[in-house]
Design an enzyme around this catalytic site. Structure first.
Site, PDB file in Angstrom:
ATOM      1  CB  CYS A 128      -9.348  -1.784   3.831  1.00  0.00           C
ATOM      2  SG  CYS A 128     -10.005  -3.444   3.610  1.00  0.00           S
ATOM      3  NE  ARG A 185      -3.997  -1.961   0.152  1.00  0.00           N
ATOM      4  CZ  ARG A 185      -3.931  -3.228  -0.296  1.00  0.00           C
ATOM      5  NH1 ARG A 185      -2.863  -3.663  -0.935  1.00  0.00           N
ATOM      6  NH2 ARG A 185      -4.957  -4.046  -0.145  1.00  0.00           N
ATOM      7  CD  GLU A 208      -5.893   0.491   2.040  1.00  0.00           C
ATOM      8  OE1 GLU A 208      -5.655  -0.578   2.635  1.00  0.00           O
ATOM      9  OE2 GLU A 208      -6.640   0.565   1.056  1.00  0.00           O
TER      10      GLU A 208
END
Ligand code: EPU
Length: 337
Positions: free
Chosen positions: A235, A185, A329
């Site tokens: 998420c 990520r 995130e």
């Protein structure tokens, strides 16, 4: 000016969370020229600018953004079948020519930053190219996916990226995969002012029927494990790479730690939030999903402030109970830190 500039455009219309105050100015960039013009416009107005893709992984403040929001809307996808083969430079991992051709037997596809990941996955599968089936369930644009090195169901953006074409201080720069600093990520683009314009991907030949089946299976998996009601930003937290100490504490607190977590040392944030007993927690109209602990859903009128309070609650509980500091995130926009 040919540029279409909207004033006080509600950003809730442009985020999957369906949350966010107005952008003072809003430009849907349909070409690279539009992007350049939008930046010039921001300079003339003496305000800052920011770039969004599909708005799928962003939490916009209730106050909105006081500058120019540039939404990437160049959606072209070009399969570069007809170029002659280009050898891959084994030392740098970069294609000899980033503009087209084949890299080590793969076909190159150039996708403009605003192309929807779903569309890139479908269009490439339709012409018999495999490698992006997982991305059919990915919300947002391919530019955003590269920036966040998005991934799901076994795939990750970095697995297919050859190079990324960016606008840097008015110049076009082609950045090879190795310079892009990809990790879970993460990418160098998250920490620079580079604006991703297009992405060159390397895909392999595959059977169209099998690929279509994989697309369907991926969508079914998404539907079975993640919420599909209300707005959300996917998420909210990154999964956590745990230290030995953290793994031991978790095992102590919970009696048993699933083998795959102790083996991979990666703790899914959704699982952790579930273990904290926080699923179903609601602040205003923002709720931690009953289906998946790492999703917060907007039940209708949730504000950014509601979501920020939920984020704070989750982080505090996780730190207090397990000593684990979760990291968002989701990307913040319009918050003064
Ligand atoms: N789990 C629970 N309770 C929950 C949620 C999950 O026990 O409420 C357990 C699951 O049963 C499973 C484990 O936690 O054993 C992992 O859950 P899951 O398979 O749903 O994957 P994840 O790690 O939560 C990641 C990505 C998702 C991606 C899925 C599918 C992150 C932060 N999330 O989720 O990506 O779609 O894998 O591959 O890396 C996103 O990045 O926005 C995103 C949704």
């Amino acid at each position: 000016m040919s540029l279409n500039v909207k004033e006080n455009e509600p950003l809730s219309k442009h985020t999957n969370f369906r949350i966010g105050g107005p952008a003072r100015w809003f430009v849907e960039a349909r070409s690279e020229a539009d992007v350049r013009e939008a930046i010039t416009f921001a300079k003339e107005q003496r305000v800052s600018y920011c770039v969004i893709g599909g708005g799928s992984n962003v939490l916009v403040s209730d106050e909105g953004f006081s500058g120019v929001v540039i939404q990437m809307a160049m959606r072209g996808v070009h399969v570069q079948r007809d170029f002659s083969p280009v050898e891959q430079d084994a030392t740098s991992g970069r294609a000899g020519s980033a503009s087209g051709g084949k890299v080590a037997g793969n076909t190159l596809v150039v996708a403009e930053a605003g192309a929807l990941s779903t569309a890139v996955a479908r269009q490439t599968a339709d012409v018999g190219l495999q490698g992006l089936e997982w991305a059919v369930s990915l919300p947002g644009t391919i530019g955003g996916a590269v920036r966040g090195n998005a991934g799901c169901f076994g795939g990750e953006m970095k697995d297919s990226v050859v190079s990324v074409r960016v606008l840097r201080d008015g110049d076009i720069v082609e950045i090879g995969k190795d310079e892009a600093g990809f990790s879970y990520r993460e990418s160098a683009f998250k920490h620079s002012n580079d604006i991703i314009l297009s992405v060159t991907l390397a895909l392999h030949p595959g059977d169209r029927g099998t690929l279509r089946q994989k697309l369907d299976e991926t969508l079914a998996k998404r539907k079975a494990s993640q919420p599909h009601y209300g707005g959300s930003a996917g998420c909210l937290f990154k999964n956590h790479d745990a230290t030995d100490e953290e793994l031991q504490r978790l095992a102590r607190e919970l009696d048993v730690l699933p083998y795959e977590m102790s083996a991979s040392r990666r703790i899914p944030a959704g699982w952790l939030i579930d273990k904290l007993g926080l699923k179903g927690t609601r602040i205003g109209d923002a709720e931690i999903s009953q289906e998946h602990g790492n999703f917060v859903v907007n039940l209708g009128k949730a504000t950014a402030s509601d979501v920020v309070q939920i984020i704070a609650l989750v982080k505090t509980k996780s730190r207090d109970q397990f000593g684990i500091q979760l990291q968002e995130e989701v990307q913040y926009l319009g918050f003064s830190h």
